[in-house]
Design an enzyme around this catalytic site. Structure first.
Site, PDB file in Angstrom:
ATOM      1  N   ASP A  46      -0.363   5.070   0.890  1.00 21.96           N
ATOM      2  CA  ASP A  46      -0.662   6.115   1.874  1.00 21.96           C
ATOM      3  C   ASP A  46      -0.584   5.579   3.302  1.00 21.96           C
ATOM      4  O   ASP A  46      -1.187   4.540   3.620  1.00 21.96           O
ATOM      5  CB  ASP A  46      -2.051   6.679   1.617  1.00 21.96           C
ATOM      6  CG  ASP A  46      -2.138   7.396   0.285  1.00 21.96           C
ATOM      7  OD1 ASP A  46      -2.565   8.563   0.275  1.00 21.96           O
ATOM      8  OD2 ASP A  46      -1.780   6.797  -0.748  1.00 21.96           O
TER       9      ASP A  46
ATOM     10  N   ASP B 240       0.857  -1.175   0.000  1.00 22.10           N
ATOM     11  CA  ASP B 240       0.000   0.000   0.000  1.00 22.10           C
ATOM     12  C   ASP B 240       0.902   1.237   0.000  1.00 22.10           C
ATOM     13  O   ASP B 240       2.094   1.155   0.315  1.00 22.10           O
ATOM     14  CB  ASP B 240      -0.872  -0.048   1.265  1.00 22.10           C
ATOM     15  CG  ASP B 240      -1.662   1.215   1.483  1.00 22.10           C
ATOM     16  OD1 ASP B 240      -2.309   1.683   0.540  1.00 22.10           O
ATOM     17  OD2 ASP B 240      -1.621   1.750   2.605  1.00 22.10           O
TER      18      ASP B 240
END
Length: 292
Positions: free
Chosen positions: A87, A85
């Site tokens: 963020d 991922d």
């Protein structure tokens, strides 16, 4: 075989370790070996010939309260694939929240982001709602946001460079946007990027998205697709929110990084230290073999 590796407060470590061994013994699970890892001296390694992983994890977490941990049913090796991922994992910010600040909407957008990460909202609906609030924002705000707000998480560069030096393929897959992810991936050296695309017209955001939505199923499918290419049992994923749960659960080493409770529960390990390079300690990669 069950394996647990953990980084915990050294104060009173031996006493707490004795409690772990005794607690597991009472549940019919014997600890075959306990040692500090050779290359990562702050990492405690426990192995058991058999038993229930959920029990092992619960006992270790309750008594040791480790800042970082990794559990496995096989020998832990350096992964050949890393899917992450972006963020609040690879970077320290939520891009849409920071971009919303340029539109004067940060508080409103951040509230929706937090609820989505906790799994309280449908991801796609929450994404479209937030993007709609950015309608009319000049595209140039994205470049300003990248330059002024977006920074790699502590240890991110060392983690990526070291994994790549050991032959690991790296993929950045985000529910965020290519406008940010492409720049982050180029800076840190990811091999592939998957994300969402903001719609732009006449130099401004329209409040819409272009193409299919990259969501939790996308993250899982990317991991499965990439795993099939390399035919390796050693796949690692990292993430922090509800959107990452399927990916974390499927990975051989799913690392919940500074994560929300649901993501942490789904993962096979976690890092709460605030530094991604601690993953390298859990993998027992020597300091001298790391790339800054």
């Amino acid at each position: 075989m069950l394996i647990a590796r953990l980084i915990a407060d050294p104060e009173g470590l031996e006493t707490r370790l004795d409690r772990v061994v005794n607690a597991l013994s009472e549940k019919g699970m014997s600890v075959a070996m306990v040692r500090m890892l050779e290359h990562a001296g702050k990492v405690l390694h426990l192995s058991l010939p058999e038993g229930d992983m959920r029990t092992l994890r619960a006992v270790v977490e309750d008594i040791m309260q480790p800042q970082a941990a990794l559990f496995s049913t096989n020998d832990i090796e350096i992964p050949k694939l890393f899917v992450s991922d972006m963020d609040s994992t690879i970077i320290g910010q939520e891009c849409i929240d920071e971009l919303a600040d340029f539109a004067g909407m940060k508080d409103q957008v951040s509230e929706i982001t937090e609820r989505a990460m906790l799994g309280e909202l449908d991801f796609e609906a929450a994404l479209r709602e937030r993007v709609a609030l950015l309608s009319g924002l000049e595209e140039s705000a994205i470049d300003r946001c990248l330059a002024e707000r977006i920074r790699p998480m502590a240890g991110a560069r060392t983690l990526l460079n070291t994994l790549k030096a050991h032959g690991c393929r790296t993929v950045l897959v985000t529910g965020g946007f290519h406008h940010f992810a492409d720049a982050v991936a180029e800076d840190l050296g990811f091999d592939r990027v998957v994300g969402n695309r903001l719609e732009v017209a006449s130099g401004a955001l329209t409040g819409g998205l272009v193409g299919p939505i990259a969501d939790s199923s996308t993250k899982l499918n990317v991991l499965l697709e990439e795993r099939a290419k390399i035919s390796s049992p050693h796949v690692m994923a990292a993430g922090d929110g509800a959107n990452d749960i399927p990916m974390l659960g499927e990975a051989d080493y799913g690392i919940a990084y500074m994560a929300k409770p649901k993501a942490r529960d789904a993962a096979s390990g976690w890092v709460d230290t605030g530094n991604l390079s601690d993953i390298l300690d859990l993998l027992d990669i020597p300091i001298g073999d790391r790339a800054g």
